[in-house]
Design an enzyme around this catalytic site. Structure first.
Site, PDB file in Angstrom:
ATOM      1  N   ILE A 112     -33.901  11.739  99.044  1.00  0.00           N
ATOM      2  CA  ILE A 112     -32.609  11.740  99.745  1.00  0.00           C
ATOM      3  C   ILE A 112     -32.414  10.411 100.478  1.00  0.00           C
ATOM      4  O   ILE A 112     -31.323   9.829 100.442  1.00  0.00           O
ATOM      5  CB  ILE A 112     -32.503  12.946 100.705  1.00  0.00           C
ATOM      6  CG1 ILE A 112     -32.630  14.258  99.919  1.00  0.00           C
ATOM      7  CG2 ILE A 112     -31.182  12.911 101.470  1.00  0.00           C
ATOM      8  CD1 ILE A 112     -32.749  15.516 100.785  1.00  0.00           C
ATOM      9  N   ARG A 152     -43.912   6.992 105.489  1.00  0.00           N
ATOM     10  CA  ARG A 152     -45.379   7.073 105.516  1.00  0.00           C
ATOM     11  C   ARG A 152     -45.981   6.072 104.534  1.00  0.00           C
ATOM     12  O   ARG A 152     -46.883   5.340 104.848  1.00  0.00           O
ATOM     13  CB  ARG A 152     -45.818   8.479 105.116  1.00  0.00           C
ATOM     14  CG  ARG A 152     -46.181   9.347 106.292  1.00  0.00           C
ATOM     15  CD  ARG A 152     -46.563  10.698 105.800  1.00  0.00           C
ATOM     16  NE  ARG A 152     -45.684  11.102 104.688  1.00  0.00           N
ATOM     17  CZ  ARG A 152     -45.631  12.311 104.194  1.00  0.00           C
ATOM     18  NH1 ARG A 152     -46.388  13.241 104.681  1.00  0.00           N
ATOM     19  NH2 ARG A 152     -44.815  12.618 103.197  1.00  0.00           N
ATOM     20  N   ARG A 157     -33.778  17.886 109.662  1.00  0.00           N
ATOM     21  CA  ARG A 157     -34.176  19.152 110.284  1.00  0.00           C
ATOM     22  C   ARG A 157     -34.100  19.028 111.794  1.00  0.00           C
ATOM     23  O   ARG A 157     -34.491  17.978 112.342  1.00  0.00           O
ATOM     24  CB  ARG A 157     -35.632  19.483 109.953  1.00  0.00           C
ATOM     25  CG  ARG A 157     -35.855  20.191 108.644  1.00  0.00           C
ATOM     26  CD  ARG A 157     -35.335  21.629 108.646  1.00  0.00           C
ATOM     27  NE  ARG A 157     -35.620  22.289 107.384  1.00  0.00           N
ATOM     28  CZ  ARG A 157     -34.893  22.170 106.289  1.00  0.00           C
ATOM     29  NH1 ARG A 157     -33.803  21.425 106.284  1.00  0.00           N
ATOM     30  NH2 ARG A 157     -35.231  22.820 105.181  1.00  0.00           N
ATOM     31  N   GLU A 171     -31.403  25.981 115.915  1.00  0.00           N
ATOM     32  CA  GLU A 171     -30.098  26.343 115.343  1.00  0.00           C
ATOM     33  C   GLU A 171     -30.112  27.793 114.847  1.00  0.00           C
ATOM     34  O   GLU A 171     -31.161  28.288 114.452  1.00  0.00           O
ATOM     35  CB  GLU A 171     -29.735  25.370 114.202  1.00  0.00           C
ATOM     36  CG  GLU A 171     -30.689  25.420 113.031  1.00  0.00           C
ATOM     37  CD  GLU A 171     -30.422  24.324 112.003  1.00  0.00           C
ATOM     38  OE1 GLU A 171     -30.194  23.162 112.377  1.00  0.00           O
ATOM     39  OE2 GLU A 171     -30.464  24.654 110.810  1.00  0.00           O
ATOM     40  N   HIS A 198     -25.318  22.502 109.687  1.00  0.00           N
ATOM     41  CA  HIS A 198     -26.349  22.432 108.630  1.00  0.00           C
ATOM     42  C   HIS A 198     -25.738  22.634 107.232  1.00  0.00           C
ATOM     43  O   HIS A 198     -26.059  23.598 106.532  1.00  0.00           O
ATOM     44  CB  HIS A 198     -27.462  23.459 108.895  1.00  0.00           C
ATOM     45  CG  HIS A 198     -28.754  23.121 108.187  1.00  0.00           C
ATOM     46  ND1 HIS A 198     -29.997  23.411 108.698  1.00  0.00           N
ATOM     47  CD2 HIS A 198     -28.992  22.511 106.996  1.00  0.00           C
ATOM     48  CE1 HIS A 198     -30.934  23.000 107.856  1.00  0.00           C
ATOM     49  NE2 HIS A 198     -30.339  22.451 106.809  1.00  0.00           N
ATOM     50  N   ILE A 199     -24.890  21.689 106.859  1.00  0.00           N
ATOM     51  CA  ILE A 199     -24.185  21.807 105.569  1.00  0.00           C
ATOM     52  C   ILE A 199     -24.575  20.691 104.600  1.00  0.00           C
ATOM     53  O   ILE A 199     -23.858  20.427 103.641  1.00  0.00           O
ATOM     54  CB  ILE A 199     -22.646  21.787 105.770  1.00  0.00           C
ATOM     55  CG1 ILE A 199     -22.211  20.556 106.577  1.00  0.00           C
ATOM     56  CG2 ILE A 199     -22.162  23.079 106.397  1.00  0.00           C
ATOM     57  CD1 ILE A 199     -20.746  20.217 106.449  1.00  0.00           C
TER      58      ILE A 199
HETATM   59  C1  GLV Z   1     -31.782  22.111 103.448  1.00  0.00           C
HETATM   60  O1  GLV Z   1     -31.813  21.869 104.592  1.00  0.00           O
HETATM   61  C2  GLV Z   1     -32.907  22.010 102.561  1.00  0.00           C
HETATM   62  O2  GLV Z   1     -34.041  21.762 103.005  1.00  0.00           O
HETATM   63  O3  GLV Z   1     -32.694  22.191 101.360  1.00  0.00           O
END
Ligand code: GLV
Length: 321
Positions: A157, A177, A238, A267, A285-286
């Site tokens: 990501i 890391r 997160r 959350e 959290h979308i």
């Molecule tokens: C969403 O937060 C995921 O970890 O897929």
């Protein structure tokens, strides 16, 4: 006998159809999150669990599910699962990597642009009738183009976020890391830096590392104080990687300029002090929440579960037996 699977949250019809071709499915299509006791009761006679990040799969639950063979999380992150407890019992744990990278990267960019140009704050002002006319110095934002993007966590990501920076002529620095290979660095036009250089150098700092005890409160008061007072923090990974109380202090005190947050500690509850701030964009959290991506995540989890039940090594196994 067909294996039994528990699906803890609402999924799509095609996910259930696929599962029903291979298993006996008990699903919670009412979608009310199951409390630990209800989850344990329902899981007692199941060989498979398809769950979400709202479900805690801890040692107690594992002990209450003697037949369990596979836990298929509908998420790429799996900090809701006690991996050691599962591994000790020989239970396969899987996640859904890959299918959500681009959607989640897009959302991180929505937060970058939204905070830089104060999109949600100013939309609220327009709705409230505060816009009385154009002014040269009105509600000024900051530029994204040509700024320095800092990415903390250069997995899939993080890489997708970096890729998008090229269109904005940004300088990209990152910390991870492990340094990614030189060829990838070249393609992403991204420079590896130490943690402190990342914090000090970024105009936009995007967090994209997984959550674990090792990354708990990775960004707290000390780290925020190293950032530029003009910097913007984006947390699209997160809750818990940021000390939210310290972040509120920093936003109130002008230690950094703004924050774009898709995730929170504890959350769906969030620190109520966030709500009073204009320099924060708050989302529920979308990150992966597009129709196509959520469908793909659910099918990926279902395929992982079925593969494990068939005695195969599922494509997205995260523990070794
Ligand atoms: C969403 O937060 C995921 O970890 O897929």
């Amino acid at each position: 006998m067909r294996p039994k699977i528990l699906v803890t949250r609402e999924v799509f019809d095609e996910t259930l159809d696929f599962l029903a071709r291979h298993c006996e499915v008990e699903s919670n299509q009412g979608d009310l999150a199951l409390d630990p006791a209800a989850l344990a009761i329902r899981l007692a006679d199941k060989q498979a669990l398809m769950c979400a990040l709202t479900d805690r799969v801890d040692a107690r639950l594992v002990a209450a599910a003697p037949q369990l063979k596979v836990v298929a999380n509908i998420a790429v992150g799996y900090n809701n699962i006690d991996l050691a407890a599962c591994t000790a019992r020989g239970i396969i744990v899987t996640n859904t990597p890959g299918v959500l990278d681009d959607s989640t990267a897009d959302l991180a960019w929505a937060l970058i642009l939204g905070t830089a140009r104060r999109v949600t704050e100013l939309e609220r002002r327009v709705r409230a009738g505060e816009w009385t006319g154009w002014r040269l110095k009105q509600w000024l934002g900051v530029d994204v183009h040509h700024a320095t993007l800092g990415i903390y966590g250069m997995g899939r990501i993080g890489q997708a976020i970096a890729k998008r920076a090229a269109g904005f002529d940004m300088k990209v620095i990152y910390h991870n890391r492990n340094r990614v290979d030189a060829d990838l660095e070249r393609r992403l036009n991204a420079r590896f830096v130490g943690r402190e250089e990342l914090l000090r150098g970024a105009d936009f700092l995007v967090l994209q590392m997984p959550y674990s005890p090792g990354t708990h409160h990775l960004i707290g008061a000390a780290e925020l104080s190293l950032m530029k007072p003009t910097a913007i923090l984006v947390n699209s990974t997160r809750g818990g990687v940021v000390d939210d109380a310290a972040l509120v202090d920093a936003l109130e005190g002008g230690v950094i300029r703004a924050a774009g947050l898709d995730v929170f500690e504890g959350e769906p509850k969030l620190n109520p002090r966030f709500l009073a701030l204009d320099n924060v964009v708050l989302l529920p959290h979308i990150g992966s929440s597009t129709e196509a991506t959520r469908r793909a995540m659910a099918m990926t989890a279902a395929r992982n579960a079925v593969a494990a039940l068939s005695g195969e090594v599922p494509p997205n196994i995260v523990n070794s037996r």
